[in-house]
Every structure is written in structure tokens, then in C-alpha cells.
Design a protein around this motif. Structure first.
Motif, PDB file in Angstrom:
ATOM      1  N   LEU A 109      78.409  63.164   8.339  1.00 46.75           N
ATOM      2  CA  LEU A 109      79.025  61.897   8.755  1.00 46.75           C
ATOM      3  C   LEU A 109      78.425  61.402  10.066  1.00 46.75           C
ATOM      4  O   LEU A 109      78.172  60.192  10.228  1.00 46.75           O
ATOM      5  N   ARG A 110      78.172  62.308  11.000  1.00 44.00           N
ATOM      6  CA  ARG A 110      77.554  61.909  12.263  1.00 44.00           C
ATOM      7  C   ARG A 110      76.137  61.389  12.041  1.00 44.00           C
ATOM      8  O   ARG A 110      75.713  60.412  12.678  1.00 44.00           O
ATOM      9  N   ALA A 111      75.405  62.034  11.146  1.00 45.75           N
ATOM     10  CA  ALA A 111      74.036  61.580  10.858  1.00 45.75           C
ATOM     11  C   ALA A 111      74.057  60.186  10.221  1.00 45.75           C
ATOM     12  O   ALA A 111      73.220  59.335  10.550  1.00 45.75           O
ATOM     13  N   ARG A 112      75.018  59.952   9.336  1.00 53.54           N
ATOM     14  CA  ARG A 112      75.109  58.627   8.689  1.00 53.54           C
ATOM     15  C   ARG A 112      75.473  57.564   9.722  1.00 53.54           C
ATOM     16  O   ARG A 112      74.942  56.452   9.679  1.00 53.54           O
ATOM     17  N   ARG A 113      76.368  57.906  10.655  1.00 49.34           N
ATOM     18  CA  ARG A 113      76.767  56.938  11.675  1.00 49.34           C
ATOM     19  C   ARG A 113      75.593  56.638  12.605  1.00 49.34           C
ATOM     20  O   ARG A 113      75.403  55.483  13.009  1.00 49.34           O
ATOM     21  N   ALA A 115      72.511  56.725  11.830  1.00 48.53           N
ATOM     22  CA  ALA A 115      71.487  55.985  11.085  1.00 48.53           C
ATOM     23  C   ALA A 115      71.807  54.493  11.031  1.00 48.53           C
ATOM     24  O   ALA A 115      70.901  53.666  11.035  1.00 48.53           O
ATOM     25  N   ARG A 116      73.110  54.150  10.977  1.00 45.71           N
ATOM     26  CA  ARG A 116      73.474  52.729  10.862  1.00 45.71           C
ATOM     27  C   ARG A 116      74.402  52.379  12.023  1.00 45.71           C
ATOM     28  O   ARG A 116      75.513  52.869  12.097  1.00 45.71           O
ATOM     29  N   PRO A 117      73.967  51.519  12.955  1.00 49.56           N
ATOM     30  CA  PRO A 117      74.827  51.126  14.071  1.00 49.56           C
ATOM     31  C   PRO A 117      75.986  50.256  13.579  1.00 49.56           C
ATOM     32  O   PRO A 117      75.909  49.608  12.533  1.00 49.56           O
ATOM     33  N   LEU A 118      77.058  50.232  14.358  1.00 45.23           N
ATOM     34  CA  LEU A 118      78.232  49.434  13.995  1.00 45.23           C
ATOM     35  C   LEU A 118      77.952  47.957  14.213  1.00 45.23           C
ATOM     36  O   LEU A 118      77.289  47.561  15.173  1.00 45.23           O
ATOM     37  N   SER A 119      78.524  47.137  13.320  1.00 43.62           N
ATOM     38  CA  SER A 119      78.412  45.684  13.495  1.00 43.62           C
ATOM     39  C   SER A 119      79.444  45.261  14.538  1.00 43.62           C
ATOM     40  O   SER A 119      80.287  46.051  14.965  1.00 43.62           O
ATOM     41  N   ALA A 120      79.407  44.017  14.946  1.00 43.75           N
ATOM     42  CA  ALA A 120      80.322  43.512  15.973  1.00 43.75           C
ATOM     43  C   ALA A 120      81.764  43.598  15.496  1.00 43.75           C
ATOM     44  O   ALA A 120      82.673  43.971  16.248  1.00 43.75           O
ATOM     45  N   ASP A 121      82.015  43.216  14.209  1.00 45.58           N
ATOM     46  CA  ASP A 121      83.380  43.280  13.666  1.00 45.58           C
ATOM     47  C   ASP A 121      83.886  44.726  13.612  1.00 45.58           C
ATOM     48  O   ASP A 121      85.043  44.994  13.956  1.00 45.58           O
ATOM     49  N   GLU A 122      83.037  45.651  13.172  1.00 41.87           N
ATOM     50  CA  GLU A 122      83.443  47.063  13.098  1.00 41.87           C
ATOM     51  C   GLU A 122      83.722  47.626  14.486  1.00 41.87           C
ATOM     52  O   GLU A 122      84.670  48.401  14.681  1.00 41.87           O
TER      53      GLU A 122
END
Length: 137
Positions: A109-113, A115-122
Motif C-alpha cells: 500500500l505504501r509503494a502504491r501511494r 507511485a501515485r501522488p494525491l490529487s488536490a481533492d484527495e
């Protein structure tokens, strides 16, 4: 050669030992101690002494039964202890396996997070959730 040295050593003691043996005084004869006069014990003292001896004997018998008397490899206590050890071994192995699986899942889960940064809404949603948790707690 070694045999001849060993025979020579056995045949003649060292000079220091010879001198010690010759100069040693014979042990003194023990002197007889004067008999200690014993006082006559009353009946109550004899009964108290007998009761203390019985209590001590019961304690020794109990200790013998618990820690040494008749405990062999097939004794129920030994078999129960063996079963408990085996059970704890498998329980700990199962816990270790579950812990490793949880750590592996967390790492994925940490690796997936990462890999993809959070969007502004998230990001706004996560910050609002954190504020609600801090206000409630």
C-alpha cells in the motif's frame, strides 16, 4: 623414553615431598570434650518438638512428591507441559506468519501511494478527515 621418565617419577618422590613427610608431626589425638549436661525436658516441650518434626516431615514429603518423586517421561505433568510447549510453538508461528503478511500488505500500500501522488481533492478530503479526528479526540 617417556615410559622410563614416568617410571622414574613414580619410583622416587621429589625431595620436597620427602622432607615434608619426614618433618611432619603426627596428628594430635583428639581430646574428649566434657559431656554437656542436658536439662530435663517437660512433656509440653517434647510434644512441641514432635509436632515441629511432623510438620517438617510433611513439608519434605510434599516437596519430594512435587519435585522429584516419581516424575518420569510419561508423567501427566510432563506430557501436559510438552503439549503446552508444542501448542505455544504453533501459536507463535501463526502470529509471526500473520504479522509478516500484514507488513507485506502495508508495504504494498505504501509503494502504491508513493507511485501515485494525491490529487488536490484527495488531499483536501484527507486533511478534513484529520481535522475531524483531532477535534473529536
Amino acid at each position: 623414553m617417556l615410559r622410563s621418565l614416568a617410571r622414574a617419577a613414580r619410583a622416587r618422590p621429589p625431595a620436597a615431598m620427602t622432607r615434608r613427610r619426614l618433618s611432619a608431626k603426627p596428628p594430635a589425638k583428639p581430646t574428649k570434650a566434657e559431656p554437656v549436661p542436658q536439662k530435663k525436658m517437660t512433656r509440653e516441650e517434647v510434644d512441641a518438638l514432635a509436632a515441629a518434626a511432623k510438620a517438617q516431615q510433611r513439608l519434605v514429603d510434599t516437596e519430594s512428591r512435587l519435585f522429584g518423586g516419581g516424575v518420569g517421561a510419561t508423567h501427566p505433568f510432563v506430557l501436559t507441559l510438552l503439549a503446552a510447549c508444542v501448542g505455544l510453538h504453533f501459536y507463535n508461528a501463526d502470529l509471526q506468519t500473520k504479522r509478516e503478511e500484514e507488513e507485506e500488505l502495508l508495504e504494498r500500500l505504501r509503494a502504491r501511494r508513493r507511485a501515485r501522488p494525491l490529487s488536490a481533492d484527495e488531499l483536501d478530503h484527507a486533511l478534513a478527515r484529520k481535522r475531524r479526528l483531532l477535534d473529536a479526540g
